[in-house]
Design a protein around this motif. Sequence first.
Motif, short mmCIF file in Angstrom:
data_model
loop_
_atom_site.label_atom_id
_atom_site.label_comp_id
_atom_site.label_asym_id
_atom_site.label_seq_id
_atom_site.Cartn_x
_atom_site.Cartn_y
_atom_site.Cartn_z
N TYR A 296 63.00 -80.86 18.48
CA TYR A 296 64.13 -79.98 18.18
C TYR A 296 64.89 -80.46 16.96
O TYR A 296 65.22 -79.69 16.06
CB TYR A 296 65.04 -79.90 19.41
N GLN B 227 74.25 -78.81 15.30
CA GLN B 227 73.26 -78.04 16.05
C GLN B 227 72.58 -78.83 17.17
O GLN B 227 72.06 -78.24 18.10
CB GLN B 227 72.20 -77.49 15.11
N GLN C 88 72.91 -76.93 22.21
CA GLN C 88 71.62 -76.80 22.89
C GLN C 88 71.75 -75.96 24.15
O GLN C 88 70.88 -75.14 24.45
CB GLN C 88 71.04 -78.18 23.23
N HIS D 108 71.81 -72.42 23.13
CA HIS D 108 70.47 -71.97 22.76
C HIS D 108 69.63 -71.68 24.00
O HIS D 108 68.90 -70.69 24.05
CB HIS D 108 69.77 -72.99 21.87
N SER E 186 70.55 -68.39 25.46
CA SER E 186 70.06 -67.25 24.67
C SER E 186 68.57 -67.00 24.88
O SER E 186 68.11 -65.87 24.75
CB SER E 186 70.37 -67.46 23.18
N LEU E 187 67.83 -68.04 25.21
CA LEU E 187 66.39 -67.90 25.40
C LEU E 187 65.99 -67.49 26.81
O LEU E 187 64.88 -66.97 27.00
CB LEU E 187 65.69 -69.23 25.07
N LEU F 287 66.26 -68.68 17.88
CA LEU F 287 67.54 -69.38 17.90
C LEU F 287 68.35 -69.03 16.68
O LEU F 287 67.83 -68.91 15.57
CB LEU F 287 67.32 -70.90 17.97
#
Length: 131
Positions: free
Chosen positions: A28, A53, A59, A62, A65-66, A125
């Motif tokens: 990542y 980030q 994280q 993210h 969102s996934l 992302l």
Amino acid sequence: MLPLAPLAVMSIQQLPPAALAYLGDAVYELYVRRFYLLPPKRLQSYHSQVVAQVRAERQADHLRSLMPSLTETELEFVKRGRNAATGRPKRVDLSVYQQATSLETLIGYLYLTNPQRLVQLLAQLEFDRPI
């Protein structure tokens, strides 16, 4: 990402989630560093953008969102990562830390088993645009 042959899922399932998260954290961060590489800037600027980030809070964002895009197998590794994050983080809430570890576990798993899927998810992302 380095092109490596995918490993068998059965082999991966023998790895502890913390090992997958360890690898996922590195993958990542490398992805984020590459994202911010252009346009050229001072090293401190690179560092500031990347650190923003790779923080646990980002994280966790993210991962949330996934979630709608993940398969059942991917969700299983997210769950394994969450359950593996049992330490007491100093800076963030335990649930945020668990979500960040879950994302790292998922990234480690996909890096080893399905790099194309990993690239597909990472492309979803949203990062702050490079300065």
